[in-house]
Scaffold this active site. Structure first.
Site, PDB file in Angstrom:
ATOM      1  N   GLU A  17       0.860  -1.182   0.000  1.00 43.84           N
ATOM      2  CA  GLU A  17       0.000   0.000   0.000  1.00 43.84           C
ATOM      3  C   GLU A  17       0.898   1.233   0.000  1.00 43.84           C
ATOM      4  O   GLU A  17       1.620   1.487   0.969  1.00 43.84           O
ATOM      5  CB  GLU A  17      -0.910   0.004   1.237  1.00 43.84           C
ATOM      6  N   ASP A 201      -6.157   2.109   3.439  1.00 47.40           N
ATOM      7  CA  ASP A 201      -5.843   0.764   3.948  1.00 47.40           C
ATOM      8  C   ASP A 201      -7.111  -0.079   4.046  1.00 47.40           C
ATOM      9  O   ASP A 201      -7.122  -1.263   3.691  1.00 47.40           O
ATOM     10  CB  ASP A 201      -5.186   0.856   5.331  1.00 47.40           C
TER      11      ASP A 201
END
Length: 216
Positions: A17, A201
């Site tokens: 990420e 996230d």
């Protein structure tokens, strides 16, 4: 980071990420110095995508910033370039087969053909997570959200594009380009956000939960 990732057993999928950065050399190193080829999946937003293509001299690198909702054709061009240049192919030893792009108005899940599955549910789940997480509700509350995604768009600003119109009954749109599949969905945007920390996230994690990283 490369050494640590290399120690992970190869049968365990790895998701990276990305986050906001200001050092183009550092971003270029992540792309070119064996980080991208070691991960199976990447998650990023519009700022990170634009900074990435500027750092690595990709398509639309001359674009200084987005104006309003990011143009779907431009986003699609950059995502396509990432998988074609750095993703898994028969000739390239890379594990990268999946990118989950998320911006306020819409999400796009991009995958290399033959890798992964359940993309419709995965991209829809990520969009749903955006609405519920931001509004701090268990499910989508239609009184608290609105639609900001373009109702019509083109799939590329470089190649001969297809023009797509959204169908409310089938909000996940699919198109294909030289061995790469795109799944697009609008997001029901929270009018008065309550929780935004870690939203990227949460979106990527929810998408991964519904994804089949390897063919079943």
């Amino acid at each position: 980071a490369v050494a640590s990732i290399s120690d992970i057993p190869t049968d365990i999928p790895i998701h990276l990420e990305l986050a906001s950065m200001t050092d183009q050399d550092f971003m270029s190193n992540i792309v070119h110095q064996q980080v991208f080829p070691l991960v199976n999946s990447i998650g990023l937003n519009e700022q990170e995508l634009l900074f990435l293509t500027q750092s690595a001299s990709g398509p639309h690198a001359s674009l200084a910033s987005w104006s309003g909702v990011p143009d779907v054709g431009i986003v699609s061009d950059i995502l396509f370039w990432l998988l074609k240049e750095h993703g898994k192919t028969a000739e390239r030893a890379s594990d990268l087969t999946r990118i989950h792009f998320h911006t306020l108005a819409y999400h796009i899940l991009v995958t290399v053909d033959g890798h992964g599955g359940n993309q419709v549910a995965a991209v829809a789940a990520g969009a749903r997570a955006a609405g519920t997480q931001a509004c701090a509700t268990e499910t989508i509350d239609t009184t608290k959200v609105f639609l900001k995604a373009p109702l019509e768009f083109v799939t590329s600003q470089i190649e001969a594009p297809a023009k797509i119109s959204l169908n409310p009954d089938e909000p996940v749109v699919h198109w294909h380009r030289e061995g790469v599949s795109f799944h697009f969905t609008p997001v029901l945007v929270c009018k008065d956000p309550v929780r935004t920390v870690g939203l990227g996230d949460a979106i990527s994690a929810e998408g991964l939960l519904y994804s089949e990283v390897y063919p079943q």
